[in-house]
Scaffold this motif. Sequence first.
Motif, PDB file in Angstrom:
ATOM      1  N   LEU A 485       1.621  -1.542  -0.237  1.00  0.00           N
ATOM      2  CA  LEU A 485      -0.246   0.084   0.155  1.00  0.00           C
ATOM      3  C   LEU A 485       1.117   1.288  -0.028  1.00  0.00           C
ATOM      4  O   LEU A 485       0.210   2.150  -1.293  1.00  0.00           O
ATOM      5  CB  LEU A 485      -0.825  -0.177   1.361  1.00  0.00           C
ATOM      6  N   LEU A 486       2.016   1.257   0.633  1.00  0.00           N
ATOM      7  CA  LEU A 486       2.841   2.820   0.576  1.00  0.00           C
ATOM      8  C   LEU A 486       3.358   2.681  -0.410  1.00  0.00           C
ATOM      9  O   LEU A 486       3.677   3.872  -0.942  1.00  0.00           O
ATOM     10  CB  LEU A 486       4.275   2.356   1.841  1.00  0.00           C
ATOM     11  N   GLY A 487       3.956   1.395  -1.550  1.00  0.00           N
ATOM     12  CA  GLY A 487       4.133   2.142  -2.596  1.00  0.00           C
ATOM     13  C   GLY A 487       3.434   2.369  -3.747  1.00  0.00           C
ATOM     14  O   GLY A 487       3.692   2.737  -4.780  1.00  0.00           O
ATOM     15  N   GLY A 488       2.031   2.247  -3.395  1.00  0.00           N
ATOM     16  CA  GLY A 488       1.190   2.405  -4.304  1.00  0.00           C
ATOM     17  C   GLY A 488       1.060   3.455  -3.722  1.00  0.00           C
ATOM     18  O   GLY A 488       0.164   4.664  -4.957  1.00  0.00           O
ATOM     19  N   LEU A 489       0.766   4.323  -2.633  1.00  0.00           N
ATOM     20  CA  LEU A 489       0.492   5.436  -2.652  1.00  0.00           C
ATOM     21  C   LEU A 489       1.323   6.926  -2.775  1.00  0.00           C
ATOM     22  O   LEU A 489       1.301   8.130  -2.797  1.00  0.00           O
ATOM     23  CB  LEU A 489      -0.871   5.881  -1.131  1.00  0.00           C
ATOM     24  N   PHE A 490       2.661   6.028  -2.363  1.00  0.00           N
ATOM     25  CA  PHE A 490       3.943   7.115  -1.856  1.00  0.00           C
ATOM     26  C   PHE A 490       4.757   6.913  -3.240  1.00  0.00           C
ATOM     27  O   PHE A 490       5.427   5.730  -2.950  1.00  0.00           O
ATOM     28  CB  PHE A 490       4.147   7.684  -0.743  1.00  0.00           C
ATOM     29  N   PRO A 491       4.946   6.125  -3.808  1.00  0.00           N
ATOM     30  CA  PRO A 491       5.620   6.058  -4.941  1.00  0.00           C
ATOM     31  C   PRO A 491       7.516   6.405  -4.763  1.00  0.00           C
ATOM     32  O   PRO A 491       8.378   6.248  -5.026  1.00  0.00           O
ATOM     33  CB  PRO A 491       5.380   5.609  -6.476  1.00  0.00           C
ATOM     34  N   PRO A 492       7.377   7.341  -4.723  1.00  0.00           N
ATOM     35  CA  PRO A 492       8.476   8.541  -4.885  1.00  0.00           C
ATOM     36  C   PRO A 492       9.170   8.454  -3.414  1.00  0.00           C
ATOM     37  O   PRO A 492      10.367   8.003  -3.467  1.00  0.00           O
ATOM     38  CB  PRO A 492       8.109   9.568  -4.391  1.00  0.00           C
ATOM     39  N   VAL A 493       8.730   7.272  -2.682  1.00  0.00           N
ATOM     40  CA  VAL A 493       9.413   7.079  -1.221  1.00  0.00           C
ATOM     41  C   VAL A 493      10.117   5.230  -1.637  1.00  0.00           C
ATOM     42  O   VAL A 493      11.873   4.783  -2.047  1.00  0.00           O
ATOM     43  CB  VAL A 493       8.391   6.171  -0.425  1.00  0.00           C
ATOM     44  N   PHE A 494       9.833   4.666  -2.956  1.00  0.00           N
ATOM     45  CA  PHE A 494      10.344   3.902  -4.035  1.00  0.00           C
ATOM     46  C   PHE A 494      11.384   3.626  -4.332  1.00  0.00           C
ATOM     47  O   PHE A 494      12.067   3.352  -5.122  1.00  0.00           O
ATOM     48  CB  PHE A 494       9.790   2.779  -4.031  1.00  0.00           C
ATOM     49  N   MET A 495      10.671   4.804  -6.038  1.00  0.00           N
ATOM     50  CA  MET A 495      11.764   5.657  -6.290  1.00  0.00           C
ATOM     51  C   MET A 495      12.987   5.747  -6.294  1.00  0.00           C
ATOM     52  O   MET A 495      13.798   6.512  -6.926  1.00  0.00           O
ATOM     53  CB  MET A 495      11.100   6.283  -7.088  1.00  0.00           C
ATOM     54  N   ALA A 496      13.188   6.267  -4.708  1.00  0.00           N
ATOM     55  CA  ALA A 496      13.833   6.737  -3.783  1.00  0.00           C
ATOM     56  C   ALA A 496      15.485   5.822  -4.392  1.00  0.00           C
ATOM     57  O   ALA A 496      15.846   6.485  -3.976  1.00  0.00           O
ATOM     58  CB  ALA A 496      13.640   6.963  -2.871  1.00  0.00           C
ATOM     59  N   LEU A 497      15.233   4.698  -3.623  1.00  0.00           N
ATOM     60  CA  LEU A 497      15.858   3.486  -3.904  1.00  0.00           C
ATOM     61  C   LEU A 497      16.032   2.860  -5.505  1.00  0.00           C
ATOM     62  O   LEU A 497      17.129   2.495  -5.740  1.00  0.00           O
ATOM     63  CB  LEU A 497      15.468   1.947  -2.988  1.00  0.00           C
ATOM     64  N   VAL A 498      15.279   3.208  -6.092  1.00  0.00           N
ATOM     65  CA  VAL A 498      16.032   3.267  -8.413  1.00  0.00           C
ATOM     66  C   VAL A 498      16.455   3.663  -8.035  1.00  0.00           C
ATOM     67  O   VAL A 498      17.441   3.693  -8.859  1.00  0.00           O
ATOM     68  CB  VAL A 498      14.463   2.849  -8.581  1.00  0.00           C
ATOM     69  N   GLN A 499      16.315   5.133  -8.066  1.00  0.00           N
ATOM     70  CA  GLN A 499      17.147   5.948  -9.144  1.00  0.00           C
ATOM     71  C   GLN A 499      18.976   5.815  -9.298  1.00  0.00           C
ATOM     72  O   GLN A 499      19.452   6.180  -9.716  1.00  0.00           O
ATOM     73  CB  GLN A 499      17.354   7.641  -8.666  1.00  0.00           C
ATOM     74  N   PRO A 500      19.241   5.509  -7.703  1.00  0.00           N
ATOM     75  CA  PRO A 500      20.293   5.425  -8.098  1.00  0.00           C
ATOM     76  C   PRO A 500      20.627   4.076  -8.564  1.00  0.00           C
ATOM     77  O   PRO A 500      22.524   4.427  -9.395  1.00  0.00           O
ATOM     78  CB  PRO A 500      20.689   4.939  -6.096  1.00  0.00           C
ATOM     79  N   ALA A 501      20.185   2.928  -8.312  1.00  0.00           N
ATOM     80  CA  ALA A 501      20.914   1.631  -9.618  1.00  0.00           C
ATOM     81  C   ALA A 501      20.406   2.365 -11.146  1.00  0.00           C
ATOM     82  O   ALA A 501      21.311   1.700 -11.895  1.00  0.00           O
ATOM     83  CB  ALA A 501      19.732   0.898  -9.134  1.00  0.00           C
ATOM     84  N   LEU A 502      20.231   3.038 -11.409  1.00  0.00           N
ATOM     85  CA  LEU A 502      20.173   3.767 -13.033  1.00  0.00           C
ATOM     86  C   LEU A 502      20.808   4.498 -12.982  1.00  0.00           C
ATOM     87  O   LEU A 502      21.313   4.074 -14.267  1.00  0.00           O
ATOM     88  CB  LEU A 502      18.895   4.632 -13.020  1.00  0.00           C
ATOM     89  N   ARG A 503      21.246   5.068 -12.953  1.00  0.00           N
ATOM     90  CA  ARG A 503      22.666   5.662 -12.673  1.00  0.00           C
ATOM     91  C   ARG A 503      24.620   4.655 -13.002  1.00  0.00           C
ATOM     92  O   ARG A 503      25.029   5.086 -14.018  1.00  0.00           O
ATOM     93  CB  ARG A 503      23.411   6.186 -11.524  1.00  0.00           C
ATOM     94  N   VAL A 504      23.795   3.523 -12.285  1.00  0.00           N
ATOM     95  CA  VAL A 504      25.277   2.375 -12.888  1.00  0.00           C
ATOM     96  C   VAL A 504      24.889   1.942 -14.199  1.00  0.00           C
ATOM     97  O   VAL A 504      25.933   1.182 -15.297  1.00  0.00           O
ATOM     98  CB  VAL A 504      25.316   1.275 -11.574  1.00  0.00           C
ATOM     99  N   LEU A 505      23.792   1.559 -14.540  1.00  0.00           N
ATOM    100  CA  LEU A 505      23.176   1.106 -15.585  1.00  0.00           C
ATOM    101  C   LEU A 505      23.808   2.174 -17.174  1.00  0.00           C
ATOM    102  O   LEU A 505      23.933   2.020 -18.060  1.00  0.00           O
ATOM    103  CB  LEU A 505      22.444   0.358 -16.077  1.00  0.00           C
ATOM    104  N   ALA A 506      23.253   3.134 -16.869  1.00  0.00           N
ATOM    105  CA  ALA A 506      22.910   4.597 -17.749  1.00  0.00           C
ATOM    106  C   ALA A 506      24.202   5.245 -17.380  1.00  0.00           C
ATOM    107  O   ALA A 506      22.910   6.922 -17.177  1.00  0.00           O
ATOM    108  CB  ALA A 506      22.269   4.516 -18.371  1.00  0.00           C
ATOM    109  N   PRO A 507      25.070   6.158 -16.705  1.00  0.00           N
ATOM    110  CA  PRO A 507      25.697   6.580 -16.006  1.00  0.00           C
ATOM    111  C   PRO A 507      25.955   7.822 -17.451  1.00  0.00           C
ATOM    112  O   PRO A 507      25.456   9.162 -16.498  1.00  0.00           O
ATOM    113  CB  PRO A 507      27.335   6.374 -15.714  1.00  0.00           C
ATOM    114  N   ASP A 508      25.871   8.036 -18.619  1.00  0.00           N
ATOM    115  CA  ASP A 508      26.344   8.736 -19.221  1.00  0.00           C
ATOM    116  C   ASP A 508      24.924   9.358 -20.301  1.00  0.00           C
ATOM    117  O   ASP A 508      24.795   9.582 -20.943  1.00  0.00           O
ATOM    118  CB  ASP A 508      27.701   8.834 -20.241  1.00  0.00           C
ATOM    119  N   THR A 509      24.093   8.727 -20.004  1.00  0.00           N
ATOM    120  CA  THR A 509      22.872   9.251 -21.107  1.00  0.00           C
ATOM    121  C   THR A 509      21.924  10.145 -20.720  1.00  0.00           C
ATOM    122  O   THR A 509      21.567  10.743 -21.414  1.00  0.00           O
ATOM    123  CB  THR A 509      21.577   8.200 -21.592  1.00  0.00           C
TER     124      THR A 509
END
Length: 657
Positions: A485-509
């Motif tokens: 329920l927390l992830g559905g009502l407040f997705p930025p909480v989970f997205m804060a964990l996702v965004q650092p991993a994005l930079r590993v896969l595509a740091p220069d795009t």
Amino acid sequence: MFFDMMRDPAFLVLCAIVLAGCSGLPGLFLRHGTLGQRLASVAALTSSILALPSILYLLIGGGEASFTLNWNLPFGPCEVALDPLSLFFLIPIFLIFPAGSLYALGYWPANSHNSEKSVTFFYGLLACAMALVVVARNGFLFMMAWEVMALSGYFLLVAEHGEKEVRSAGIVYLVASHLGGAALTALFASLFWITGSFSFPAPQSLAVAGGVTSVLFLLALAGFGSKAGMMPLHLWLPSAHANAPSHVSALLSGVMLKVGIYGLLRVMSFVSERPLWWGALLTAVGLTSALAGICVASAQKDIKRLLAYSSIENLGIITTGIGLFLLGEGSGNPRLAFLGLAAALFHVLNHAIFKPLLFFCAGSVMHAAGTRDLDRMGGLARRLPFTAFFALCGSIAICGLPPFNGFASEMLLYLGFFGEARSATPFIALGAPVLAMVGGVAVIAFVKLYGIAFLGEPRTEAAAHGHEAPVTMLAPIGLLAALSLLGGLFPPVFMALVQPALRVLAPDTGLVSALPVPPVWFAVAGGSVIILAAVLYLFLQGRVKGCSTSGPTWGCGYLRPSPRIQYTGSSFGVFFSSLSGALIRTRLHVDPVRGLAPAAARLSYAPEETLLHRVVLPFLNIAGVACAFLRRLQHGEVQIYILYIFVTLMLLLLWVH
């Protein structure tokens, strides 16, 4: 110095990994099995308390760490490292492992199962091995942890090895694991041939000929895709998840499948230039897996097989997101790349929450009704009110409906298909109706699961006398429902964990780092759904209480309506099953009726996957006949083996001459 190390969050994560692997050791030496199981649960919870705050601190703070262990093996330095991608995939491990360990106290107690000691030991060893796979930075160490993970999963799967179906599922799992391991061995051997080292290349550092990178990608797709359950490499998954204990199924589906996704992403991060056709292939494989997986799931009457096939669907959604990322990157569309990769990683986290939630609920239902067959359940909502409520939450989440977390991650995929496809790659929009169909079929499948199991009247005596699960089982279920329920009502909480991993896969795009939809929209939409549901519930309850008359239900001419006249799981989905006949067939067994006064006859039926039972198994039978000749060469007699060696030497001498 020791206290300084204990203040290092990265060192605490490594300590948690070791503690998880050792959690089941006390139970092997203690005669009192219950004490060993409780100590294992305490160790699992302690490892989570050590690991999760440290992981969140490093992930959000951007910290990284690397450790080199001394060993005398000739495979290069034994390095383990924590970067944002590894930290992100450690979160599901240290979330589901302690939850499953606590759940097992009520579901798989030591005084009721002789296999409890081995299950508890290999449960902790599986969690440790998965964590080592995620942090390994050496190909040889990676494969060692990978094989320990595969073998631990096998011993957990065959906990009830007295049943033939369980043994067969274990053999299929073991064969599939070793075939995937063979592909990964070839992958790391190729990397060693290219780089001259078993150490992992740095991100974006591998720049070789296109044909070589394509071979690496296909080997990674075969090895990691089989572990992730991508079609058609999924054949081990349904039987394995259906026959394992429910807390083991939760760990296998919620975490181990994601280790395959991690491996694929890690290998992709080595390559500096990723071809566009990689994205097209992964998108096609993902959409095919999602649609075929949920279609086969909708025809199942075994509650755990239904959940197992729906895991194929959700891993297909994750693969589709990775494919969109590669398509966006290859076509110069950074927003599409962000939406695809963010949706994939977000759904990794979401699926690791709501799928164990559903497997835990399935275990509670089996604990109460004594069966996995939906057609022998019914009316359980009155007897298991908490389990019924949490199962409803999980069903809504897995269908991608608000206000739960499955809706938020799938919304990113829809935005990628519709919003960004019009710029450079308009054909991508064709994936949107496929994804919509997947969601529609998922609703059919889980309305069937929830309605047949929890609503109506009990179909058997066991279902009529079912009882609610104990607190040790309900506590982890409630925690996962709250996180969903927390992830559905407040997705930025989970997205804060996702965004650092994005930079590993595509740091220069130049990937954007913000949600394309205002975060408050999710909270408003989800809150509105909750309020509407509460108002509707209170309104219907008021009407029921206001009804002053009562009488027997009209039974269409039957004086005594029976639970047997209710819809079954098979009859509920018979229409859709007929439309997906190419994917699933029904095997019938009917007792013949003989004589003037025939005895009672029985009819049984079981859905069969066409690919497995009509293509793969016949091929394996033919291969088995062809390989039977080799068994005749193995007599176990030394004289015969000496003769083989002599003949081989003579043939080699003739060939050299």
